[in-house]
Design a protein around this motif. Structure first.
Motif: not given
Length: 180
Positions: A43-54, A162-166
């Motif tokens: 869900p977009l409301s649960h997703s945050g920023e997207i990063f490349p592999w670091s 993602l909220q339930a997963l967390s």
């Protein structure tokens, strides 16, 4: 440096597509990803920023799916191999070329979880109109499983809350346990 620039351009295009879709009256509901060979919807409301592999600093005595911690935009975040966590088996070995294609999807800050999920690929945005059928999660499914969807091509997609997963005990218990 080129990878970071490409990711910034991708995020910019994604934000522009979101804004265009919203102004046209269509709102995206999910960020579509692939992890462990599965098509997943966040869900977009649960997703945050997207990063490349670091670079990830490994942590001792943890489950195989907990890859370690990474500095993401100045904040320390745990990194979870989502495919390995959901599959219940050790994560696949990835080459540097494989990791360059992977992305880290952070949890939305409102979920108060300093964690990012390693996904194999980003597949864009999806709306409910992109799917032909849906079915409620099975009673035996984990609490973080949302509806299962089928798209026009017959491909299956699993929504991950993602909220339930967390808050799920298996996600929170990162410590490796010795065989009894």
């Amino acid at each position: 440096m080129a990878t970071k620039q490409a990711l910034r351009e991708f995020q910019s295009r994604l934000a522009q597509r979101l804004q265009t879709a919203q102004s046209a009256g269509v709102t995206a509901s999910w960020l579509a990803v692939e992890a462990g060979g599965e098509r997943l919807l966040f869900p977009l409301s649960h997703s945050g920023e997207i990063f490349p592999w670091s670079a990830v600093q490994r942590v001792p005595y943890v489950n195989d799916w907990f890859l370690g911690v990474a500095n993401l935009r100045g904040g320390l975040s745990g990194v979870v191999d989502l495919g390995a966590l959901l599959g219940g088996k050790p994560g696949q070995r990835r080459t540097d070329a494989d990791l360059a294609q992977c992305r880290l999807v952070a949890f939305n800050p409102i979920l108060e979880t300093n964690c990012a999920l390693l996904v194999d690929r980003l597949l864009g945005l999806r709306t409910t109109e992109a799917f032909m059928a849906s079915e409620a999660p099975d009673a035996a499914a984990p609490a973080y499983h949302g509806h299962a969807y089928t798209d026009a091509d017959g491909a299956s997609w699993q929504e991950i809350n993602l909220q339930a997963l967390s808050q799920h005990p298996s996600f929170l218990d990162i410590g490796a346990h010795a065989a009894q």
